[in-house]
Design an enzyme around this catalytic site. Structure first.
Site, PDB file in Angstrom:
ATOM      1  CG  HIS A 157     -15.173  26.863   0.660  1.00  0.00           C
ATOM      2  ND1 HIS A 157     -15.872  25.759   1.116  1.00  0.00           N
ATOM      3  CD2 HIS A 157     -13.956  26.807   1.242  1.00  0.00           C
ATOM      4  CE1 HIS A 157     -15.077  25.060   1.919  1.00  0.00           C
ATOM      5  NE2 HIS A 157     -13.920  25.671   2.012  1.00  0.00           N
ATOM      6  CG  ASN A 205     -23.452  34.166   1.747  1.00  0.00           C
ATOM      7  OD1 ASN A 205     -22.759  35.160   1.519  1.00  0.00           O
ATOM      8  ND2 ASN A 205     -23.051  33.190   2.553  1.00  0.00           N
ATOM      9  CG  ASP A 207     -15.430  23.123  -1.284  1.00  0.00           C
ATOM     10  OD1 ASP A 207     -16.494  23.594  -1.701  1.00  0.00           O
ATOM     11  OD2 ASP A 207     -15.325  22.589  -0.158  1.00  0.00           O
TER      12      ASP A 207
HETATM   13  C1  GRF Z   1     -21.325  30.220   4.437  1.00  0.00           C
HETATM   14  O1  GRF Z   1     -20.258  30.333   5.341  1.00  0.00           O
HETATM   15  C2  GRF Z   1     -20.847  29.673   3.119  1.00  0.00           C
HETATM   16  O2  GRF Z   1     -19.547  30.074   2.769  1.00  0.00           O
HETATM   17  C3  GRF Z   1     -20.868  28.186   3.363  1.00  0.00           C
HETATM   18  O3  GRF Z   1     -22.025  27.990   4.132  1.00  0.00           O
HETATM   19  C4  GRF Z   1     -22.329  29.174   4.874  1.00  0.00           C
HETATM   20  C5  GRF Z   1     -23.729  29.566   4.539  1.00  0.00           C
HETATM   21  O4  GRF Z   1     -24.160  30.660   5.299  1.00  0.00           O
HETATM   22  N1  GRF Z   1     -20.836  27.447   2.134  1.00  0.00           N
HETATM   23  P1  GRF Z   1     -25.551  31.358   5.017  1.00  0.00           P
HETATM   24  O5  GRF Z   1     -26.610  30.260   5.025  1.00  0.00           O
HETATM   25  O6  GRF Z   1     -25.464  32.036   3.688  1.00  0.00           O
HETATM   26  O7  GRF Z   1     -25.747  32.323   6.143  1.00  0.00           O
END
Ligand code: GRF
Length: 189
Positions: A110, A18, A146
């Site tokens: 989330h 992300n 959340d």
């Molecule tokens: C994602 O699935 C996010 O929704 C959750 O943790 C994960 C993080 O993934 N909170 P990344 O580190 O961004 O690949």
């Protein structure tokens, strides 16, 4: 006239897909925001490598990340003119002080369609419940885990042959698309 981009801090604990998606979008000239600071509670988080590769300032916080440290960090973030905080796989609980200090300025992504499946193991629980859809949600961070106000959701269809891994992969793809779009909107004034 060159418009000043809004400074963003991203908090991570691991992989950083992300974070990468947010950075990628931020490089577009038309994008309103800039990832100015990446905070991790894990010194070996892959996301830190992504940040460094993109020449973004990073900071490692302690494993305990106690209230006093959170107060100090709040000051640092203000000094760096950080306007929004994006949690992206950040596995630490923020104190009430920190959340109130940045009221409506901290958002989280989330991997479920909230309010369903708060907490961990979301994909497993969605599959066990034989849901037809899963997806991801972006919400403001509040004191309850959340549970803050929902900003956006993206649905992902659950397929007959889905496994936790397969579903996770498709939901993550949806997350990586949604997060930059939402942040772009929030930073448009
Ligand atoms: C994602 O699935 C996010 O929704 C959750 O943790 C994960 C993080 O993934 N909170 P990344 O580190 O961004 O690949």
């Amino acid at each position: 006239m060159i418009k000043k981009k809004v400074n963003i801090a991203v908090f991570i604990s691991g992989r950083g897909t992300n974070l990468r998606a947010l950075i990628l979008k931020s490089k577009k000239k038309s994008c309103n925001y800039k990832i100015a600071y990446v905070i991790s509670n894990k010194k070996n988080a892959t996301g830190l490598k992504i940040a460094k590769k993109n020449k973004i300032l990073t900071k490692i916080i302690s494993q305990s990340f106690l209230k006093t440290e959170q107060k100090e960090l709040a000051k640092i973030l203000i000094n760096k003119d950080i306007k929004f905080i994006c949690l992206a796989g950040f596995m630490k609980i923020l104190s009430s002080y920190f959340i109130n200090f940045f009221k409506n300025k901290i958002i989280n992504i989330h991997p479920s369609l909230l309010p369903k499946y708060k907490g961990l193991n979301t994909h497993q629980r969605a599959l066990e419940a034989k849901e037809k859809f899963s997806g991801c949600t972006i919400h403001y961070v509040s004191k309850k885990l959340d549970s803050g106000k929902i900003i956006a959701k993206k649905k992902v269809k659950i397929l007959k042959k889905d496994t936790i891994k397969k579903l996770e992969k498709r939901v993550l793809k949806a997350e990586n698309k949604l997060y930059p779009l939402v942040l772009e909107k929030l930073t448009t004034s």
